[in-house]
Design an enzyme around this catalytic site. Structure first.
Site, mmCIF file in Angstrom:
data_model
loop_
_atom_site.group_PDB
_atom_site.id
_atom_site.type_symbol
_atom_site.label_atom_id
_atom_site.label_comp_id
_atom_site.label_asym_id
_atom_site.label_seq_id
_atom_site.Cartn_x
_atom_site.Cartn_y
_atom_site.Cartn_z
ATOM 1 N N HIS A 1 23.394 -5.268 34.616
ATOM 2 C CA HIS A 1 24.664 -5.122 35.333
ATOM 3 C C HIS A 1 24.362 -4.828 36.790
ATOM 4 C CE1 HIS A 1 28.847 -3.942 36.072
ATOM 5 N NE2 HIS A 1 28.330 -3.015 36.846
ATOM 6 N N ASP B 1 39.790 0.871 30.048
ATOM 7 C CA ASP B 1 39.265 0.632 31.391
ATOM 8 C C ASP B 1 40.176 -0.295 32.179
ATOM 9 O OD1 ASP B 1 37.143 0.983 33.422
ATOM 10 O OD2 ASP B 1 37.009 -1.180 33.208
ATOM 11 N N ARG C 1 43.063 3.270 39.296
ATOM 12 C CA ARG C 1 42.106 3.820 40.275
ATOM 13 C C ARG C 1 42.119 3.003 41.567
ATOM 14 N NH1 ARG C 1 36.821 3.304 37.303
ATOM 15 N NH2 ARG C 1 35.916 4.014 39.259
ATOM 16 N N SER D 1 33.383 3.713 33.264
ATOM 17 C CA SER D 1 33.955 2.370 33.337
ATOM 18 C C SER D 1 32.890 1.305 33.060
ATOM 19 C CB SER D 1 34.572 2.179 34.729
ATOM 20 O OG SER D 1 34.843 0.832 34.985
ATOM 21 N N LYS E 1 31.990 -0.679 29.029
ATOM 22 C CA LYS E 1 32.061 -2.138 28.867
ATOM 23 C C LYS E 1 30.711 -2.719 28.471
ATOM 24 C CE LYS E 1 33.930 -2.313 32.932
ATOM 25 N NZ LYS E 1 34.555 -2.556 34.215
HETATM 26 N N1 URA Z 1 32.711 -1.647 38.455
HETATM 27 C C1 URA Z 1 33.318 -1.291 37.306
HETATM 28 O O1 URA Z 1 33.317 -2.026 36.330
HETATM 29 N N2 URA Z 1 33.919 -0.092 37.256
HETATM 30 C C2 URA Z 1 33.957 0.763 38.291
HETATM 31 O O2 URA Z 1 34.506 1.830 38.167
HETATM 32 C C3 URA Z 1 33.320 0.382 39.482
HETATM 33 C C4 URA Z 1 32.700 -0.837 39.539
#
Ligand code: URA
Length: 436
Positions: free
Chosen positions: A82, A161, A168, A183, A187
């Site tokens: 990621h 999320d 957010r 977050s 995922k």
């Molecule tokens: N990317 C995400 O998936 N979540 C966040 O909170 C910030 C960047």
């Protein structure tokens, strides 16, 4: 239990219990707790933070708000990477086939361009026919067949999320390490990988502007990921300059192909090799980092990573012949040159300004509903450290309309600085944190 008491507790800097967080997440996803109370809680978390146990509990509760990809029945090891997002960051497209060719399985769920950062899905979609909307069955089948599959997030993955991130985004509470950790990690764990490698970008073109903030996020991702039972590595990498020489959706597919054919730019390959090597170590495909780095070179040199890329394009519906026909020709009609204002050495090309300028061209987007285009972006002829004469072309900038170039131009010009001395060249790998 009442939401207001939980908000008050966090406002006063106290630690929230798992049951309280569970009440909040369930209440929010079910629509019983309104946005205004969650907004207040998010702001309290932003200012007061969360300890490690709270962050881990929040991550797990968010993960459990939806379904988890079932990869059972497929032989692993499953590993993914990621990136916190950058400019010219096409590394996923290069490293997935490299790791797949080395025997790892890559269940990759990626995102779209937003703000100044690019998105893997938009880049893949610039290949005619390529689909990033895979249902679970196809995602599984493709991983089994090709060792890799590239998809967007399904709607059932971490619904908490989706709601929280949207809130957010409009309440100035994105930049909170525990919230970002929960977050991202919820995922990534939901997609089924056993091992995760995080590219935590740092610098003007990144989400985390300072090394200290990037380090805090990297530590939090590694520690929380470990509690979730994953092998985790975080690599903090410099995102001051755009990565590589091409920035733009199709343009980055071109640079991906160059990289997979052994002609990748040094900066792109430095970070790609390192991240891929950690993926191979974290997943157990290689025993040591040195062995894994050699393996990375091998799959490029023998053409196998390139073959895995071509297989993936064909499997996901992409027109493989278009990779040739569009190469060098998929360019929007309007082009303008960024010229060196004086003689000297390029000191810097500011990735953030290039990313923002790219939004005007249609490389990226301000809102998730904005369109993006394949044939727009930047091709750099000179990069940091190169010597230039006044008037030399530093980059060609492509847009569909002159008006887009006009809108982007002050940022494009401001991105470039030229000075008399050759700047020192530094590694882009700033720090590595492992939990293996
Ligand atoms: N990317 C995400 O998936 N979540 C966040 O909170 C910030 C960047």
């Amino acid at each position: 239990m009442r939401a207001v008491d939980i908000i008050m507790k966090k406002r006063d800097g106290q630690v929230l219990q798992r049951e309280e967080l569970a009440f909040i997440i369930k209440g929010y996803v079910d629509g019983e707790i309104p946005d205004y109370q969650i907004s207040a809680l998010l702001m309290a978390i932003f200012f007061k933070g969360m300890n490690f146990d709270e962050t881990a509990a929040l991550t797990e509760l968010m993960l459990k708000s939806g379904s988890v990809m079932n990869l059972s029945g497929i032989q692993g090891p499953f590993v993914d990477k990621h990136s916190t997002g950058g400019v010219g960051d096409k590394l996923s497209l290069i490293l997935a086939p490299m790791a797949a060719a080395s025997g790892a399985k890559i269940p990759m769920m990626s995102g779209r361009a937003l703000g100044h950062t690019g998105g893997t899905l938009d880049k893949l979609e610039s290949i005619p026919g390529y689909t990033v909307q895979l249902d679970e069955q196809r995602f599984r089948d493709y991983i089994q067949k090709d060792n890799m599959a590239m998809t967007g997030q399904t709607s059932s993955i971490v619904p908490a999320d989706k709601k929280l991130y949207a809130l957010r985004d409009v309440t100035a509470t994105v930049e909170s390490v525990p919230l970002i950790t929960a977050s991202i990690l919820s995922k990534k764990v939901a997609e089924g990988a056993d091992a995760l490698v995080f590219d935590v970008k740092c610098g003007p073109g990144a989400f985390m502007k300072t090394f200290e903030d990037a380090e805090r996020l990297a530590n939090s991702l590694v520690k929380t990921g470990q509690v979730m039972g994953k092998k985790v590595v975080a690599v903090i990498t410099d995102m001051t300059e755009p990565l590589g020489r091409k920035v733009g959706n199709w343009f980055e597919i071109e640079e991906t192909m160059e990289a997979l054919q052994g002609k990748g730019p040094a900066d792109v390959m430095e970070v790609t090799d390192r991240l891929t090597a950690w993926m191979l170590v974290a997943s157990g495909v290689c025993k040591t980092l040195d062995e894994a780095l050699l393996q990375c070179r091998k799959v490029i040199a023998d053409g196998s990573a390139w073959q895995y890329f071509l297989r993936n394009v064909a499997t996901q519906g992409g027109d493989v012949s278009s990779l040739d026909t569009l190469n060098g020709s998929c360019r929007a009609a309007c082009v303008r040159e960024l010229k060196a204002p004086s003689a000297g050495y390029i000191q810097s090309v500011d990735a953030y300004k290039i990313g923002l300028a790219g939004v005007y061209l249609g490389v990226g987007r301000n809102k998730t509903t904005d369109p993006v285009f394949a044939d727009v972006g930047f091709i750099f002829e000179k990069i940091k450290g190169d010597q230039v004469k006044a008037g030399d072309c530093v980059a060609k900038v492509y847009a569909r309309e002159e008006a887009a170039l006009d809108a982007a131009w002050s940022l494009v010009e401001a991105s470039l600085s030229v000075g008399p001395d050759k700047p020192e060249s530094k590694s882009l790998i700033l720090k590595e944190i492992t939990a293996l």
